[in-house]
Scaffold this motif. Structure first.
Motif, PDB file in Angstrom:
ATOM      1  N   ASN A  30       0.826  -1.207   0.000  1.00 57.38           N
ATOM      2  CA  ASN A  30       0.000   0.000   0.000  1.00 57.38           C
ATOM      3  C   ASN A  30       0.857   1.253   0.000  1.00 57.38           C
ATOM      4  N   ILE A  31       1.984   1.206   0.749  1.00 58.72           N
ATOM      5  CA  ILE A  31       2.882   2.365   0.768  1.00 58.72           C
ATOM      6  C   ILE A  31       3.469   2.605  -0.614  1.00 58.72           C
ATOM      7  N   ILE A  32       3.854   1.529  -1.281  1.00 60.28           N
ATOM      8  CA  ILE A  32       4.445   1.664  -2.621  1.00 60.28           C
ATOM      9  C   ILE A  32       3.414   2.219  -3.593  1.00 60.28           C
ATOM     10  N   ARG A  33       2.194   1.719  -3.523  1.00 56.34           N
ATOM     11  CA  ARG A  33       1.160   2.166  -4.456  1.00 56.34           C
ATOM     12  C   ARG A  33       0.783   3.623  -4.227  1.00 56.34           C
ATOM     13  N   GLU A  34       0.870   4.105  -2.982  1.00 58.51           N
ATOM     14  CA  GLU A  34       0.547   5.494  -2.707  1.00 58.51           C
ATOM     15  C   GLU A  34       1.590   6.447  -3.266  1.00 58.51           C
ATOM     16  N   ARG A  35       2.841   5.980  -3.443  1.00 56.15           N
ATOM     17  CA  ARG A  35       3.916   6.863  -3.879  1.00 56.15           C
ATOM     18  C   ARG A  35       4.302   6.658  -5.339  1.00 56.15           C
ATOM     19  N   GLU A  36       3.515   5.924  -6.083  1.00 52.72           N
ATOM     20  CA  GLU A  36       3.811   5.714  -7.518  1.00 52.72           C
ATOM     21  C   GLU A  36       2.579   6.071  -8.337  1.00 52.72           C
ATOM     22  N   TRP A  37       2.785   6.308  -9.591  1.00 49.37           N
ATOM     23  CA  TRP A  37       1.678   6.606 -10.504  1.00 49.37           C
ATOM     24  C   TRP A  37       1.992   5.976 -11.866  1.00 49.37           C
ATOM     25  N   PRO A  38       0.975   5.500 -12.563  1.00 53.65           N
ATOM     26  CA  PRO A  38       1.217   4.865 -13.875  1.00 53.65           C
ATOM     27  C   PRO A  38       1.547   5.904 -14.932  1.00 53.65           C
ATOM     28  N   VAL A  39       2.571   5.636 -15.697  1.00 50.00           N
ATOM     29  CA  VAL A  39       2.963   6.524 -16.787  1.00 50.00           C
ATOM     30  C   VAL A  39       2.315   6.093 -18.093  1.00 50.00           C
ATOM     31  N   ARG A  40       2.393   4.814 -18.398  1.00 50.22           N
ATOM     32  CA  ARG A  40       1.843   4.316 -19.651  1.00 50.22           C
ATOM     33  C   ARG A  40       1.550   2.836 -19.478  1.00 50.22           C
ATOM     34  N   ASP A  41       0.389   2.391 -19.940  1.00 48.42           N
ATOM     35  CA  ASP A  41       0.083   0.967 -19.941  1.00 48.42           C
ATOM     36  C   ASP A  41      -0.563   0.602 -21.277  1.00 48.42           C
ATOM     37  N   ARG A  42      -0.961  -0.633 -21.408  1.00 50.99           N
ATOM     38  CA  ARG A  42      -1.449  -1.111 -22.714  1.00 50.99           C
ATOM     39  C   ARG A  42      -2.824  -0.568 -23.070  1.00 50.99           C
ATOM     40  N   GLU A  43      -3.520   0.059 -22.123  1.00 46.44           N
ATOM     41  CA  GLU A  43      -4.824   0.634 -22.416  1.00 46.44           C
ATOM     42  C   GLU A  43      -4.732   2.140 -22.668  1.00 46.44           C
ATOM     43  N   THR A  44      -3.984   2.841 -21.818  1.00 40.16           N
ATOM     44  CA  THR A  44      -3.887   4.284 -21.995  1.00 40.16           C
ATOM     45  C   THR A  44      -3.118   4.667 -23.254  1.00 40.16           C
ATOM     46  N   ILE A  45      -2.294   3.764 -23.758  1.00 36.15           N
ATOM     47  CA  ILE A  45      -1.540   4.081 -24.975  1.00 36.15           C
ATOM     48  C   ILE A  45      -2.445   4.178 -26.190  1.00 36.15           C
ATOM     49  N   LEU A  46      -3.641   3.596 -26.082  1.00 40.01           N
ATOM     50  CA  LEU A  46      -4.596   3.651 -27.190  1.00 40.01           C
ATOM     51  C   LEU A  46      -5.410   4.943 -27.192  1.00 40.01           C
ATOM     52  N   LEU A  47      -5.349   5.718 -26.123  1.00 44.80           N
ATOM     53  CA  LEU A  47      -6.115   6.952 -26.055  1.00 44.80           C
ATOM     54  C   LEU A  47      -5.432   8.047 -26.869  1.00 44.80           C
ATOM     55  N   CYS A  48      -6.236   8.892 -27.500  1.00 43.51           N
ATOM     56  CA  CYS A  48      -5.732  10.001 -28.313  1.00 43.51           C
ATOM     57  C   CYS A  48      -6.158  11.304 -27.648  1.00 43.51           C
ATOM     58  N   HIS A  49      -5.290  11.872 -26.837  1.00 43.16           N
ATOM     59  CA  HIS A  49      -5.609  13.114 -26.145  1.00 43.16           C
ATOM     60  C   HIS A  49      -5.421  14.300 -27.084  1.00 43.16           C
ATOM     61  N   ASN A  50      -6.238  15.326 -26.842  1.00 44.71           N
ATOM     62  CA  ASN A  50      -6.170  16.570 -27.625  1.00 44.71           C
ATOM     63  C   ASN A  50      -6.333  16.332 -29.120  1.00 44.71           C
ATOM     64  N   LYS A  51      -7.124  15.349 -29.460  1.00 46.95           N
ATOM     65  CA  LYS A  51      -7.409  15.070 -30.859  1.00 46.95           C
ATOM     66  C   LYS A  51      -8.900  15.289 -31.094  1.00 46.95           C
ATOM     67  N   SER A  52      -9.224  16.008 -32.146  1.00 53.70           N
ATOM     68  CA  SER A  52     -10.615  16.293 -32.492  1.00 53.70           C
ATOM     69  C   SER A  52     -10.841  15.963 -33.944  1.00 53.70           C
ATOM     70  N   PHE A  53     -11.965  15.331 -34.227  1.00 56.39           N
ATOM     71  CA  PHE A  53     -12.320  14.960 -35.603  1.00 56.39           C
ATOM     72  C   PHE A  53     -13.475  15.818 -36.130  1.00 56.39           C
ATOM     73  N   GLU A  54     -13.653  16.998 -35.517  1.00 53.65           N
ATOM     74  CA  GLU A  54     -14.735  17.866 -35.973  1.00 53.65           C
ATOM     75  C   GLU A  54     -14.483  18.379 -37.386  1.00 53.65           C
ATOM     76  N   SER A  55     -13.218  18.592 -37.742  1.00 57.56           N
ATOM     77  CA  SER A  55     -12.920  19.077 -39.091  1.00 57.56           C
ATOM     78  C   SER A  55     -13.295  18.044 -40.137  1.00 57.56           C
ATOM     79  N   VAL A  56     -13.073  16.777 -39.834  1.00 56.55           N
ATOM     80  CA  VAL A  56     -13.454  15.717 -40.779  1.00 56.55           C
ATOM     81  C   VAL A  56     -14.965  15.664 -40.930  1.00 56.55           C
ATOM     82  N   LEU A  57     -15.677  15.743 -39.794  1.00 60.71           N
ATOM     83  CA  LEU A  57     -17.137  15.724 -39.849  1.00 60.71           C
ATOM     84  C   LEU A  57     -17.679  16.924 -40.601  1.00 60.71           C
ATOM     85  N   SER A  58     -17.063  18.089 -40.384  1.00 60.15           N
ATOM     86  CA  SER A  58     -17.509  19.290 -41.097  1.00 60.15           C
ATOM     87  C   SER A  58     -17.304  19.151 -42.600  1.00 60.15           C
TER      88      SER A  58
END
Length: 465
Positions: free
Chosen positions: A169-197
């Protein structure tokens, strides 16, 4: 060390006999212990990670055939290594390669505990075990109280600090995930409104109907103005006459009752009445008169005709042609003969491939009795490769036959080339069949229908095909 590296070391040293399952825990001699269902760092090409028990079962049964190994793994309700992962996984475990792209080692959370540490004893030199990967944990918190674990319990869950808090529990409280196999698939700050327009704008443009002014093509009058729609000399403009001649043609304009020299409202009724009367002079003209217009080609009465050989020693005849052309399944004629009472000369086939609704075809194995109208419906001939097949046909030779109709020769792909040597000199389409791979029959039938479509379109036959 992680379980994958430990298993690799024991495999290289040939000490797999010391890897034993006790309850839900695998004991690697007296050195390490891991839960059997823990995920290792080796990722399958199908996406998931292999568990420790699946890899132990794999490396201990590597001598088995892959199919036998898969069946044994299923019987044991274990995850089995796929055929594509088999060789690279074995090369890594047996030490032939140092690493592999499929290995995804995670940062260590704590040093693995040995069997002796489980029991509550200390190291041989009475030193506190080192905690790996927790540099920011103070030394006081790193002192652990080792309780006797129950069988199968995680070792880290039994390690506590002096204040009773779990080290995990102490270790988990002092660490944070940087990248895993699920978050790597996310596209932050990406918008497809121009394509839809862009797509919506394209759709709106397609819906707009351009307002074309036909009078622009007719030319301007002498005064530089467009001719008025109700002008008396509307058709007196030379440019307008050219427009009607180019777009409709003189003959078509006259047949429609259009008089390009004046208003045609009053004359149209007279011309309509004149067209309704029979032309006695036209009926007296000879058939090859230069002004005689031949009748429009009428549609033949009946479906298209396909001719197959009447011999019994052939790959395709009236016994098995229905299953072959309709369903794309080849059945030997000898098999079909046993289930039929007598041979039939005409078989009706419903074409389904490439059509939304079934289209009827007529299949014959005899040409005797075919009239000239019937020959207009013949579109394809399955040849036997023998000259006597065309005996009695109303044509001079094979050249004329295969210029009028599509010739098809059906053969097994394993047959010798000598059997088709004579047919290769003819203007026919050769279609190969497999003797044993029945799933390829549909491809051969589709090849036939596509070739027949091209033939009928090139000949512009007035048939429903």
């Amino acid at each position: 060390m992680d379980p994958l590296s430990v298993l690799r070391d024991y495999t290289i040293r040939g000490e797999l006999d010391q890897v034993k399952l006790v309850g839900d825990v695998y004991n690697f001699g007296d050195d390490y212990s891991f839960r059997k269902n823990i995920e290792t760092a080796y990722r399958s090409k199908q996406g998931g990670f292999y568990t420790l028990d699946s890899l132990v079962f794999f490396v201990k049964n590597i001598h088995m055939k892959h199919t036998d190994y898969m069946n044994a793994a299923r019987a044991a309700k274990l995850q089995f290594a796929t055929f594509t992962d088999r060789k690279p996984l074995l090369d890594y475990l047996e030490g032939r390669v140092a690493t592999n792209d499929a290995i995804e080692l995670l940062p260590p959370t704590a040093a693995p505990a040995s069997i002796n540490e489980w029991a509550g004893g200390k190291h041989a030199h009475d030193e506190e075990p080192e905690v790996v990967g927790v540099d920011d944990v103070d030394h006081h918190a790193a002192k652990k109280f080792r309780a006797q674990p129950w069988e199968g319990q995680n070792v880290m869950e039994t390690q506590f600090c002096d204040d009773g808090a779990s080290v995990i529990n102490i270790i988990r409280e002092r660490e944070w995930p940087v990248r895993d196999r699920e978050t790597i698939l996310l596209c932050h700050n990406k918008s497809f409104e121009s394509v839809l327009s862009s797509l919506l704008t394209k759709r709106d443009d397609d819906k707009k109907i351009p307002d074309v002014d036909v009078r622009k093509d007719l030319g301007k009058g002498p005064d530089g103005l467009m001719p008025a729609p109700n002008s008396a000399n509307r058709y007196a403009n030379v440019e307008e006459k050219r427009f009607w001649k180019e777009h409709l043609g003189t003959d078509v304009a006259e047949e429609l009752g259009i008089n390009p020299s004046q208003s045609y409202i009053s004359d149209s009724k007279k011309k309509d009445a004149a067209r309704m009367k029979p032309d006695s002079k036209a009926s007296q003209r000879p058939p090859h008169h230069p002004h005689h217009r031949p009748n429009v080609k009428t549609k033949p009465d009946g479906p298209p005709i396909i001719i197959v050989p009447s011999a019994s020693q052939t790959l395709l005849n009236t016994f098995n042609v229905k299953e072959f052309l309709e369903d794309g399944v080849y059945v030997s004629p000898e098999v079909k003969v046993k289930g039929m009472a007598k041979k039939v000369d005409i078989v009706f086939v419903q074409r389904k491939m490439g059509r939304e609704r079934p289209v009827p075809y007529e299949v014959r194995d005899k040409v005797q009795g075919l009239t000239s109208k019937d020959w207009e419906r013949v579109v394809a001939i399955f040849v036997l490769g023998k000259d006597w097949q065309f005996k009695g046909w109303p044509f001079s030779d094979r050249v004329e036959i295969f210029n009028k109709f599509m010739g098809v020769f059906l053969r097994f792909e394993d047959d010798s080339v000598e059997s088709a040597k004579q047919v290769m000199q003819w203007n026919v389409k050769i279609i190969n069949l497999s003797k044993h791979k029945r799933h390829q029959d549909k491809t051969a039938v589709l090849n036939f229908w596509q070739g027949l479509d091209s033939y009928i379109q090139s000949r512009k036959l007035n048939l429903l095909y």
